[in-house]
Design a protein around this motif. Structure first.
Motif, PDB file in Angstrom:
ATOM      1  N   VAL A  30      35.661  41.097  48.983  1.00  0.00           N
ATOM      2  CA  VAL A  30      36.169  39.748  49.099  1.00  0.00           C
ATOM      3  C   VAL A  30      37.768  39.832  49.120  1.00  0.00           C
ATOM      4  CG1 VAL A  30      34.386  38.423  48.269  1.00  0.00           C
ATOM      5  CG2 VAL A  30      35.965  39.328  46.836  1.00  0.00           C
ATOM      6  N   HIS A  31      38.413  39.212  49.787  1.00  0.00           N
ATOM      7  CA  HIS A  31      39.965  39.317  49.762  1.00  0.00           C
ATOM      8  C   HIS A  31      40.740  37.932  49.965  1.00  0.00           C
ATOM      9  CE1 HIS A  31      40.040  38.702  54.162  1.00  0.00           C
ATOM     10  NE2 HIS A  31      38.675  39.145  54.103  1.00  0.00           N
ATOM     11  N   GLU A  32      41.684  38.121  49.520  1.00  0.00           N
ATOM     12  CA  GLU A  32      42.635  36.647  49.724  1.00  0.00           C
ATOM     13  C   GLU A  32      44.042  37.188  49.780  1.00  0.00           C
ATOM     14  OE1 GLU A  32      42.025  33.261  47.173  1.00  0.00           O
ATOM     15  OE2 GLU A  32      44.103  32.637  47.365  1.00  0.00           O
ATOM     16  N   ILE A  34      47.903  35.795  49.170  1.00  0.00           N
ATOM     17  CA  ILE A  34      48.815  34.700  48.848  1.00  0.00           C
ATOM     18  C   ILE A  34      50.148  35.033  48.598  1.00  0.00           C
ATOM     19  CG2 ILE A  34      47.755  35.010  46.226  1.00  0.00           C
ATOM     20  CD1 ILE A  34      48.238  31.748  46.239  1.00  0.00           C
ATOM     21  N   ASP A  35      51.071  34.382  48.786  1.00  0.00           N
ATOM     22  CA  ASP A  35      52.484  34.549  48.475  1.00  0.00           C
ATOM     23  C   ASP A  35      52.930  36.303  48.876  1.00  0.00           C
ATOM     24  OD1 ASP A  35      54.259  32.941  47.577  1.00  0.00           O
ATOM     25  OD2 ASP A  35      53.993  33.479  45.411  1.00  0.00           O
ATOM     26  N   GLU A  37      51.176  38.714  49.257  1.00  0.00           N
ATOM     27  CA  GLU A  37      50.282  39.856  48.771  1.00  0.00           C
ATOM     28  C   GLU A  37      48.673  39.653  49.093  1.00  0.00           C
ATOM     29  OE1 GLU A  37      49.599  39.595  44.639  1.00  0.00           O
ATOM     30  OE2 GLU A  37      49.434  41.749  44.269  1.00  0.00           O
ATOM     31  N   VAL A  39      45.337  40.628  48.079  1.00  0.00           N
ATOM     32  CA  VAL A  39      44.291  41.068  46.890  1.00  0.00           C
ATOM     33  C   VAL A  39      42.879  41.474  47.262  1.00  0.00           C
ATOM     34  CG1 VAL A  39      45.681  40.349  44.818  1.00  0.00           C
ATOM     35  CG2 VAL A  39      44.084  38.846  45.694  1.00  0.00           C
ATOM     36  N   LEU A  40      42.194  42.456  47.091  1.00  0.00           N
ATOM     37  CA  LEU A  40      40.740  42.644  47.262  1.00  0.00           C
ATOM     38  C   LEU A  40      39.853  43.071  46.135  1.00  0.00           C
ATOM     39  CD1 LEU A  40      42.998  44.553  49.305  1.00  0.00           C
ATOM     40  CD2 LEU A  40      41.063  44.281  50.821  1.00  0.00           C
ATOM     41  N   LEU A  41      38.752  42.768  46.294  1.00  0.00           N
ATOM     42  CA  LEU A  41      37.916  43.236  45.080  1.00  0.00           C
ATOM     43  C   LEU A  41      36.401  43.654  46.166  1.00  0.00           C
ATOM     44  CD1 LEU A  41      36.938  40.234  42.662  1.00  0.00           C
ATOM     45  CD2 LEU A  41      37.990  42.603  42.311  1.00  0.00           C
ATOM     46  N   LEU A  43      32.941  44.239  45.199  1.00  0.00           N
ATOM     47  CA  LEU A  43      32.297  43.773  44.093  1.00  0.00           C
ATOM     48  C   LEU A  43      31.022  44.993  43.859  1.00  0.00           C
ATOM     49  CD1 LEU A  43      31.937  40.163  45.963  1.00  0.00           C
ATOM     50  CD2 LEU A  43      32.899  40.622  43.715  1.00  0.00           C
ATOM     51  N   TYR A  48      39.565  46.912  42.111  1.00  0.00           N
ATOM     52  CA  TYR A  48      40.384  45.680  42.416  1.00  0.00           C
ATOM     53  C   TYR A  48      41.673  46.635  43.322  1.00  0.00           C
ATOM     54  CZ  TYR A  48      44.285  42.109  42.195  1.00  0.00           C
ATOM     55  OH  TYR A  48      45.196  41.195  42.231  1.00  0.00           O
ATOM     56  N   MET A 134      37.598  47.228  36.387  1.00  0.00           N
ATOM     57  CA  MET A 134      37.601  45.893  36.297  1.00  0.00           C
ATOM     58  C   MET A 134      37.148  45.127  34.945  1.00  0.00           C
ATOM     59  SD  MET A 134      39.071  43.836  38.790  1.00  0.00           S
ATOM     60  CE  MET A 134      38.457  42.330  38.516  1.00  0.00           C
ATOM     61  N   TRP A 152      49.001  39.984  35.525  1.00  0.00           N
ATOM     62  CA  TRP A 152      47.647  40.748  35.787  1.00  0.00           C
ATOM     63  C   TRP A 152      47.612  41.091  37.171  1.00  0.00           C
ATOM     64  CZ3 TRP A 152      43.204  40.366  38.360  1.00  0.00           C
ATOM     65  CH2 TRP A 152      42.076  40.862  37.757  1.00  0.00           C
TER      66      TRP A 152
END
Lengths: 158, 387
Positions: A30-32, A34-35, A37, A39-41, A43, A48, A134, A152
């Motif tokens: 999963v990823h997003e 924002i601003d 950057e 970020v990915l996880l 799962l 991270y 994580m 964080w």
């Protein structure tokens, strides 16, 4: 506990797939963004990742287009940049963030990345930051136990 | 004149679900129609970020970051606020991933499942998983299917968190918590602590909407159901400063713009929680400019609550329902009385007292060993205190 970001810097590695067609490894990843950057996880593994700047541009390209070779064939890249981009995608593949796409090779329009023979963004070497544990990261107090200028998951350097 | 303890206690009970000045500033920064630097500064200047934030306020910080990241980008807190946003995004994604097998088990066995609270609010109203931190996953299942649902999950490796026999849980409580590794699933057969009974629960089941979680299609409450549930569930004593119900209800109201006020009245009336709704809506209208129809306001003002409903209202605001286990015999009886009262808070109070004797007797007969253990513990604690 691996709390410091492990900056993955491999030597120049050719991607494993000859066709170089890739997609994001959903739903495991999963990823997003924002601003500035992403970020990915992972799962499955509880890992991270993050990257910014050129990494975000390359990632957003990957979300839209699968053909990696076509991206590299743009005439705007310098040789060193091609190598760095290739290495970045290779790291994503090694971490199983992206996987080979079995579909037919597609012809994609990457021209939006350049204008007047120049890149439309300022290029910096893409760097994949990796935080492996994580469970430990999630136990960090994100107000008091992190670097104030980074937040964080960057733990406070005591 | 100095206030008596009783007066102070009553006053605290009246004010408790409403936020402090600092938390009101935070809520306004998060919920005002337009994010303005002055609102952010007002909150910043009202708190010592390093010391006194509190869990309730902490849960609003992802939303604060999201709204002000481009408005106050140079504020020295912004990097940590972004970290809190990342943290919330990560935790919620992990939670959904961990809950996925349980949801599949329930759906594959043809059980109806309604998603409650955090997850549907994050996906459906906040529209961003990071903005609504969650600690667990809350599910509503039909009363008739609760035992099947619990058995299925237990068979698949979940354990029951409560230290009480299932007989007791089914009879006296309205939910059970199932735990597996890091995931907690609250399985409710009644959505509200304040009131339950088959007829009332069905008011939610007839008004659901679909929601997608990954590749699963589940049900959740409609906007009115969420608005009602958020307010009544939140408007009570809680170990955390209870401010999230305010953010949730304002977001639901603004995002949906589709509150069915006559259904909201019906829900509150049938559940006997008009007093809670009245106080909460008064506050939301005053502080967050929620527009409440005039006829609805009049109905609220003219409502005459029963004695049982007033007692339940005071109990919810002063003692809370579940967060402090009773430590004396008197407290135990009191807790069970209120547990009983909420089931049928429309009956006259005198009748309730009579019913309570029957209810208690049945509960003890059903789970004698559990009660024996509880009473022995209370006796021992009482003895220790006296020594």
């Amino acid at each position: 506990m691996e709390t410091q970001p492990n900056i993955v810097r491999g030597s120049y590695i050719c991607l494993k797939q000859e066709k170089a067609m890739y997609r994001v490894n959903h739903p495991r990843i999963v990823h997003e963004t924002i601003d500035g950057e992403t970020v990915l996880l992972d799962l499955n593994k509880g890992v991270y990742f993050s990257f910014d700047a050129t990494g975000v541009v390359l990632w957003e390209h990957l979300e839209k287009f699968k053909n990696f070779e076509q991206l590299l064939s743009l005439p705007v890249w310098e040789d060193a940049q091609r190598e760095e981009i290739s290495r970045f995608y290779s790291q994503l593949e090694d971490e199983e963030i992206i996987v080979s796409d079995p579909g037919p090779v597609t012809q994609e329009d990457c021209s939006y990345l350049m204008e007047g023979g120049q890149l439309t963004f300022t290029y910096t070497c893409p760097v994949l930051n990796k935080y492996s544990d994580m469970q430990d990261l999630l136990l960090l107090d994100p107000i008091h136990e992190v670097e104030k200028d980074q937040g964080w998951p960057k733990p406070l350097n005591k | 004149m100095a206030q008596t303890t009783q007066q102070i206690s009553r006053q605290q009970a009246e004010e408790f679900p409403l936020p402090t000045i600092q938390n009101t500033a935070l809520l306004k920064a998060c919920l005002a129609p337009k994010a303005e630097p002055a609102l952010f500064s007002l909150w910043r200047n009202s708190i010592d970020f390093e010391r006194e934030l509190g869990g309730g306020a902490f849960r609003l910080l992802p939303l604060l970051y999201y709204r002000y990241r481009n408005i106050c980008p140079d504020d020295e807190l912004m990097a940590r606020l972004k970290g809190i946003y990342r943290n919330s995004w990560s935790k919620n994604n992990i939670l959904i991933y961990a809950a996925d097998p349980a949801l599949r088990i329930l759906l594959e066995n043809n059980l109806r499942v309604i998603l409650l609270k955090g997850l549907p609010l994050a996906l459906g109203y906040y529209k961003n998983l990071a903005l609504r931190p969650m600690a667990d996953v809350d599910l509503l299942i039909p009363h008739q299917q609760r035992e099947e649902a619990v058995n299925l999950l237990v068979k698949n490796g979940y354990r029951i968190k409560e230290d009480a026999p299932l007989h007791y849980i089914y009879r006296a409580l309205r939910s059970v918590t199932l735990v597996k590794e890091q995931i907690e699933i609250d399985l409710h057969w009644s959505p509200l602590m304040e009131s339950f009974g088959l007829q009332r629960e069905e008011l939610f089941w007839g008004h659901t909407v679909q929601i997608e979680v990954g590749d699963l299609v589940l049900e959740t409450l409609d906007a009115t159901g969420h608005f009602f549930h958020t307010i009544i569930h939140g408007f009570k004593r809680n170990p955390e400063p209870p401010i999230r119900w305010i953010a949730d209800s304002v977001i639901i109201y603004k995002q949906s713009n589709d509150i069915d006020w006559s259904r909201l009245w019906h829900l509150a009336q049938v559940h006997g929680v008009i007093l809670q709704l009245q106080r909460a809506l008064q506050f939301l209208a005053k502080e967050f400019s929620l527009s409440i129809p005039d006829d609805f306001k009049k109905r609220l003002q003219n409502y005459k609550a029963s004695y049982s409903q007033k007692l339940l209202y005071q109990y919810a605001l002063s003692d809370g329902w579940q967060f402090k286990p009773p430590s004396t015999f008197k407290e135990t009886v009191r807790m069970h009385f209120f547990l009983h009262l909420r089931k049928s808070n429309h009956h006259p109070f005198g009748l309730q007292l009579l019913f309570f004797i029957g209810y208690t007797g049945q509960l003890i007969l059903d789970t004698p060993l559990f009660f024996l253990r509880r009473f022995s513990t209370l006796l021992f604690q009482s003895f220790k205190r006296s020594v």
